[in-house]
Design a protein around this motif. Sequence first.
Motif, PDB file in Angstrom:
ATOM      1  N   ALA A 854     -34.650 -14.683 -64.392  1.00  0.00           N
ATOM      2  CA  ALA A 854     -33.473 -14.668 -65.261  1.00  0.00           C
ATOM      3  C   ALA A 854     -33.387 -15.915 -66.128  1.00  0.00           C
ATOM      4  CB  ALA A 854     -32.200 -14.549 -64.419  1.00  0.00           C
ATOM      5  N   ASN A 855     -34.337 -16.840 -65.952  1.00  0.00           N
ATOM      6  CA  ASN A 855     -34.313 -18.074 -66.726  1.00  0.00           C
ATOM      7  C   ASN A 855     -35.126 -17.908 -67.997  1.00  0.00           C
ATOM      8  OD1 ASN A 855     -33.523 -20.668 -67.267  1.00  0.00           O
ATOM      9  ND2 ASN A 855     -35.151 -21.631 -66.067  1.00  0.00           N
ATOM     10  N   LEU A 856     -34.831 -18.734 -68.970  1.00  0.00           N
ATOM     11  CA  LEU A 856     -35.591 -18.771 -70.210  1.00  0.00           C
ATOM     12  C   LEU A 856     -36.992 -19.302 -69.933  1.00  0.00           C
ATOM     13  CD1 LEU A 856     -35.018 -18.372 -73.338  1.00  0.00           C
ATOM     14  CD2 LEU A 856     -34.709 -20.856 -73.405  1.00  0.00           C
ATOM     15  N   PRO A 857     -38.053 -18.646 -70.449  1.00  0.00           N
ATOM     16  CA  PRO A 857     -39.395 -19.218 -70.277  1.00  0.00           C
ATOM     17  C   PRO A 857     -39.475 -20.620 -70.865  1.00  0.00           C
ATOM     18  CG  PRO A 857     -39.530 -16.956 -71.064  1.00  0.00           C
ATOM     19  CD  PRO A 857     -38.082 -17.361 -71.152  1.00  0.00           C
ATOM     20  N   THR A 858     -40.408 -21.423 -70.361  1.00  0.00           N
ATOM     21  CA  THR A 858     -40.487 -22.825 -70.767  1.00  0.00           C
ATOM     22  C   THR A 858     -41.235 -22.999 -72.082  1.00  0.00           C
ATOM     23  OG1 THR A 858     -40.855 -23.161 -68.400  1.00  0.00           O
ATOM     24  CG2 THR A 858     -40.760 -25.108 -69.753  1.00  0.00           C
ATOM     25  N   SER A 859     -40.972 -22.123 -73.027  1.00  0.00           N
ATOM     26  CA  SER A 859     -41.478 -22.279 -74.382  1.00  0.00           C
ATOM     27  C   SER A 859     -40.426 -23.020 -75.185  1.00  0.00           C
ATOM     28  CB  SER A 859     -41.751 -20.904 -74.993  1.00  0.00           C
ATOM     29  OG  SER A 859     -42.282 -21.001 -76.286  1.00  0.00           O
ATOM     30  N   ALA A 860     -40.850 -23.832 -76.145  1.00  0.00           N
ATOM     31  CA  ALA A 860     -39.907 -24.656 -76.891  1.00  0.00           C
ATOM     32  C   ALA A 860     -38.811 -23.802 -77.522  1.00  0.00           C
ATOM     33  CB  ALA A 860     -40.641 -25.428 -77.972  1.00  0.00           C
ATOM     34  N   ALA A 861     -37.554 -24.096 -77.200  1.00  0.00           N
ATOM     35  CA  ALA A 861     -36.403 -23.439 -77.812  1.00  0.00           C
ATOM     36  C   ALA A 861     -36.051 -24.207 -79.078  1.00  0.00           C
ATOM     37  CB  ALA A 861     -35.228 -23.402 -76.846  1.00  0.00           C
ATOM     38  N   VAL A 862     -36.206 -23.576 -80.234  1.00  0.00           N
ATOM     39  CA  VAL A 862     -36.144 -24.309 -81.488  1.00  0.00           C
ATOM     40  C   VAL A 862     -34.928 -23.993 -82.348  1.00  0.00           C
ATOM     41  CG1 VAL A 862     -38.638 -24.641 -81.593  1.00  0.00           C
ATOM     42  CG2 VAL A 862     -37.642 -22.588 -82.608  1.00  0.00           C
ATOM     43  N   TYR A 863     -34.163 -22.945 -82.020  1.00  0.00           N
ATOM     44  CA  TYR A 863     -33.086 -22.528 -82.931  1.00  0.00           C
ATOM     45  C   TYR A 863     -32.027 -21.764 -82.142  1.00  0.00           C
ATOM     46  CZ  TYR A 863     -31.720 -21.511 -87.853  1.00  0.00           C
ATOM     47  OH  TYR A 863     -31.109 -21.479 -89.078  1.00  0.00           O
ATOM     48  N   LEU A 864     -30.769 -21.968 -82.500  1.00  0.00           N
ATOM     49  CA  LEU A 864     -29.638 -21.252 -81.912  1.00  0.00           C
ATOM     50  C   LEU A 864     -28.832 -20.585 -83.014  1.00  0.00           C
ATOM     51  CD1 LEU A 864     -28.284 -23.979 -79.448  1.00  0.00           C
ATOM     52  CD2 LEU A 864     -29.659 -21.984 -78.840  1.00  0.00           C
ATOM     53  N   SER A 865     -28.361 -19.356 -82.752  1.00  0.00           N
ATOM     54  CA  SER A 865     -27.520 -18.670 -83.722  1.00  0.00           C
ATOM     55  C   SER A 865     -26.630 -17.688 -82.985  1.00  0.00           C
ATOM     56  CB  SER A 865     -28.385 -17.927 -84.745  1.00  0.00           C
ATOM     57  OG  SER A 865     -27.586 -17.355 -85.753  1.00  0.00           O
ATOM     58  N   PRO A 866     -25.325 -17.650 -83.305  1.00  0.00           N
ATOM     59  CA  PRO A 866     -24.425 -16.736 -82.595  1.00  0.00           C
ATOM     60  C   PRO A 866     -24.546 -15.311 -83.118  1.00  0.00           C
ATOM     61  CG  PRO A 866     -23.208 -17.938 -84.258  1.00  0.00           C
ATOM     62  CD  PRO A 866     -24.605 -18.488 -84.284  1.00  0.00           C
ATOM     63  N   SER A 867     -24.181 -14.356 -82.283  1.00  0.00           N
ATOM     64  CA  SER A 867     -24.073 -12.969 -82.716  1.00  0.00           C
ATOM     65  C   SER A 867     -22.865 -12.834 -83.626  1.00  0.00           C
ATOM     66  CB  SER A 867     -23.933 -12.049 -81.503  1.00  0.00           C
ATOM     67  OG  SER A 867     -22.729 -12.349 -80.805  1.00  0.00           O
ATOM     68  N   PRO A 868     -22.783 -11.753 -84.410  1.00  0.00           N
ATOM     69  CA  PRO A 868     -21.643 -11.596 -85.316  1.00  0.00           C
ATOM     70  C   PRO A 868     -20.287 -11.643 -84.624  1.00  0.00           C
ATOM     71  CG  PRO A 868     -23.370 -10.044 -85.896  1.00  0.00           C
ATOM     72  CD  PRO A 868     -23.789 -10.695 -84.607  1.00  0.00           C
ATOM     73  N   ASP A 869     -20.208 -11.139 -83.381  1.00  0.00           N
ATOM     74  CA  ASP A 869     -18.915 -11.170 -82.683  1.00  0.00           C
ATOM     75  C   ASP A 869     -18.700 -12.456 -81.904  1.00  0.00           C
ATOM     76  OD1 ASP A 869     -20.571 -10.925 -80.484  1.00  0.00           O
ATOM     77  OD2 ASP A 869     -19.865  -8.938 -79.912  1.00  0.00           O
ATOM     78  N   GLY A 870     -19.679 -13.339 -81.908  1.00  0.00           N
ATOM     79  CA  GLY A 870     -19.541 -14.619 -81.238  1.00  0.00           C
ATOM     80  C   GLY A 870     -19.732 -14.598 -79.746  1.00  0.00           C
ATOM     81  N   GLY A 871     -19.946 -13.435 -79.155  1.00  0.00           N
ATOM     82  CA  GLY A 871     -20.041 -13.349 -77.709  1.00  0.00           C
ATOM     83  C   GLY A 871     -21.425 -13.626 -77.155  1.00  0.00           C
ATOM     84  N   THR A 872     -22.422 -13.629 -78.021  1.00  0.00           N
ATOM     85  CA  THR A 872     -23.807 -13.824 -77.589  1.00  0.00           C
ATOM     86  C   THR A 872     -24.440 -14.938 -78.401  1.00  0.00           C
ATOM     87  OG1 THR A 872     -24.049 -11.498 -76.966  1.00  0.00           O
ATOM     88  CG2 THR A 872     -26.068 -12.717 -77.414  1.00  0.00           C
ATOM     89  N   LEU A 873     -25.278 -15.706 -77.756  1.00  0.00           N
ATOM     90  CA  LEU A 873     -26.020 -16.761 -78.436  1.00  0.00           C
ATOM     91  C   LEU A 873     -27.497 -16.362 -78.448  1.00  0.00           C
ATOM     92  CD1 LEU A 873     -25.431 -19.494 -79.755  1.00  0.00           C
ATOM     93  CD2 LEU A 873     -26.001 -20.584 -77.574  1.00  0.00           C
ATOM     94  N   TYR A 874     -28.067 -16.261 -79.649  1.00  0.00           N
ATOM     95  CA  TYR A 874     -29.487 -15.959 -79.790  1.00  0.00           C
ATOM     96  C   TYR A 874     -30.289 -17.252 -79.801  1.00  0.00           C
ATOM     97  CZ  TYR A 874     -28.238 -11.156 -81.045  1.00  0.00           C
ATOM     98  OH  TYR A 874     -27.757  -9.872 -81.030  1.00  0.00           O
ATOM     99  N   ILE A 875     -31.425 -17.237 -79.102  1.00  0.00           N
ATOM    100  CA  ILE A 875     -32.267 -18.424 -78.952  1.00  0.00           C
ATOM    101  C   ILE A 875     -33.679 -18.073 -79.399  1.00  0.00           C
ATOM    102  CG2 ILE A 875     -33.197 -20.119 -77.325  1.00  0.00           C
ATOM    103  CD1 ILE A 875     -30.685 -18.823 -75.547  1.00  0.00           C
ATOM    104  N   ALA A 876     -34.174 -18.764 -80.411  1.00  0.00           N
ATOM    105  CA  ALA A 876     -35.544 -18.564 -80.875  1.00  0.00           C
ATOM    106  C   ALA A 876     -36.463 -19.524 -80.154  1.00  0.00           C
ATOM    107  CB  ALA A 876     -35.630 -18.789 -82.384  1.00  0.00           C
ATOM    108  N   THR A 877     -37.527 -18.993 -79.571  1.00  0.00           N
ATOM    109  CA  THR A 877     -38.547 -19.844 -78.954  1.00  0.00           C
ATOM    110  C   THR A 877     -39.823 -19.759 -79.773  1.00  0.00           C
ATOM    111  OG1 THR A 877     -39.614 -18.215 -77.495  1.00  0.00           O
ATOM    112  CG2 THR A 877     -37.569 -19.236 -76.703  1.00  0.00           C
TER     113      THR A 877
END
Length: 888
Positions: A854-877
């Motif tokens: 359930a954890n994020l893989p240990t690849s570099a997390a480089v960017y954060l952006s919220p979903s349109p409703d604000g309830g989810t955070l998208y993470i680009a690796t």
Amino acid sequence: MRFLTTRRNSAVFISLAGMAAALLWSSPPVGAEPSPGSSHVKEAGDESAELMEALESYGEPRLSPNGTVQPGAYGAAWQHIKGMPVRSASYKEVTTQPFNSDALHFRDRSAANSGGGAGHSSGRVAAMAVDPGHPGVVYVGGADGGVFRSSDDGKTWTPIADHLPALSVGSLAVMPDGSLWLGTGEATTAYENYVGSGVYRLADPSRGTFTEADQVGGDELQSSSIHELRLDAEAGYVFAVTSRGVFRRPLNAGQTSAWQKVLAPCAGVGITGISCGTTEFYADIAGDLVVQPGSGGRSLVANVAWRSGASYNGFYYSNDAGLTWKLANPTGAINPKEIGNATFAYAGDGSKLYVVMESPALLNKGASTALAGVYVSPNGDIAGPYHQIATSSVLANSGSAMKRTEIGPGYQPGVQAWYDQSLGVDPSNPDHLYLGLEEVYETWDGGATWQTVGRYWNFGMSCFSYTPAQNTCDGNVMHSDQHALAFSDWSGRAPEVYVGNDGGAYARPIAQKTPGWRNLNASGTLRTLQYYSVGAGSLPSGGDAVWGGLQDNGVAMASPTGSTYTYTYPGTTTPVTENLNPNGEMTEPFGGDGGDQLVNPKNGCQTVGEYTDLTLQMTNNCGYTANDDGTPSAIVNIAPSDPTPRFIAPFAADSADTGYWVAGGEYVWANTKTWASTSGADWQKLYDTGAGRSITAIASQKRVAWAAWCGSCDAGSSFGRGIATDYGGDWHQLSLPGDFPNRYIQGLTIDPSDPTGATVYVTLSGFSRHWNEGPGAGYGHIWRTTDGGKTWTDVSGSDTAADSFPDAPANRLFVARDGSLTVASDLGVFVDDVKADGLGHWKRLGPADITSSANLPTSAAVYLSPSPDGGTLYIATHGRGIWSTPTP
């Protein structure tokens, strides 16, 4: 894939995957690129120059200010993270659909690569291995995506190394006892790019998963890149070919037994008398090592070389299983003074030694190729005499899409020979050879004749047509930039050759002489996509369109299967309902390299994607073309004309004003036409940061803008950085306090709770002065001002506290509606619940068990952006795609 109209081409974007090492990045000039069939031609060396610019764009932030980071930085940060308090959260993988780079209706002729022929793609594959004891079992190593296993010969894949300290892969090797050895730290450039955490051995790889407990040796290989792991079975050794020389250890040594450095010319190890001058930043880079069959494991050949040339460059050989070495003096067609990065391949019986070699002289003068040639020593002797069996022109005339009449004179086979190299000899036929450069080439007669069997693309070829029914091109196309080769030999099955490149993995029978490859990315389960950014907008049919720029895979769009969008094309009056995703696949509306991304949260089909260097392109209908042939155009270029943008240059929408955008190169730019923009003329120049400077981060709130810059951006003594803002009315440079770290500013975030725009958070890359040599490196990665930049506070926490922010590169900061701070870093995602704990008390965001699925893989997390409703955070690796988590 690559460039199209008026865009510049790059092959790769290099990350350090959260790690550091002593390196040096060069900064050659770059130039404009044409589209296939355009009237423009590329300048010689453009492709290679832009690749180097791409490498710098990720290396410089992590190495500034001084260009060197001591080994141990990565390990110390990882140990700190494992002891941090945890804020419970789980992650969900978003980019799970197959990625079809050739999808119909996404073939805009000015901006897309769809139709080029690569088909389904994934991220860069740096290593491959076939399990001889388990038919159908194949292993793939991603550049920053970890290790994947297939048990059905490439139909489907499963990640088996997601929670190692490093997901950067340089080498994979299956040993005689059936174990799989993993060398971390990708080394495709004969240079440290994604450095690693050492070597790991998985005893039962056909069923098991790598853990930290599988590490082999001590910390001697930490923060290095491992190009190859080579077995010398007869002599009983394993060799690690690394960015710091060649290391050796007995095959039967205990797990914790250290690796012994046996060849490092500049360090005087294994050989003496080599004068290296001032090459400390790029000394002793080992590119390859092979054991001569039939020598009882005693005869070894190694290439140690820096791509741009160094006094230690050469071929080295050993006749005592690697204990001592001599510098070879190759005769015949090879010029010893021209030796650069090279790859060796012995025939199975040891009768022939093949070599593909880069020329530093050609690279340094910006020639249309950096390929010195392909050679054979017909008696297998490292001294030769060598015969040249291929040149750039020979390969160009073998059915290549890189022939001058097809692609132009500036980009010929081998232009990236310092980066794209793989070589393999058919185990049963010493005259049957596969060569990987930008394309894949094959010879059945020892190099007398060659055929291009893995073309760059179909564009420009006489067989190509934008009308699918008229396109007669064969299937000899795959993604470009070849890095890995492997062979299978399972009982009862026809032997196959496997290749890995910047777009994933492909295979075909060794005996095959007809066109075509088996695409091993088609299932979408080889998920190693390397994102630089992410943005999301809602779709009227439901769900989000999730966008992001990718290394060498353009701009990708993920949407729910069956998503639709209604659009009225310019010049028409009848709305058309488009099916954006009829087949459950991600698409690539924009080609080349992707960069930063801006998406309208209320309309997921409105997006601006960056090619590179602030080349901004906009679509109002998801890049969908009404016809299969890519017409009418769905994408318009709106790039401002800036002299010195970063390779990945920042741009953003104002966080409180929907009618205002900002972008940064040397200049700060503003756009008030936004989604009605039609050209680069819609941008207005607001401020000049200064000649030679480039903006690294930009933000705006209620039209109060902030811009961080570097100049010079090279990691070294001339490095500079600063912040400018128009807070208070006029644009001005801030006078930063003396304790503000002299490091690369990766992100700026204006606190939405402060309507004046005076409260801003800065995220800093690199490592602190604990590890960054020289004065002025500073502590802390998160800084804050509440008075428009007059005063600053380090809010990273106490340097010695368990809840301080880890000493690792920080990339993006997001302020949630409750005021909590979330930061994406090269080593994961972290949160500061400001209301509950106050500033400076950080928690790792994820499950309590850091190795949990359930954890994020240990690849570099480089960017954060919220979903349109604000309830989810998208993470680009940058290696394991896009993930999401509930907004903290």
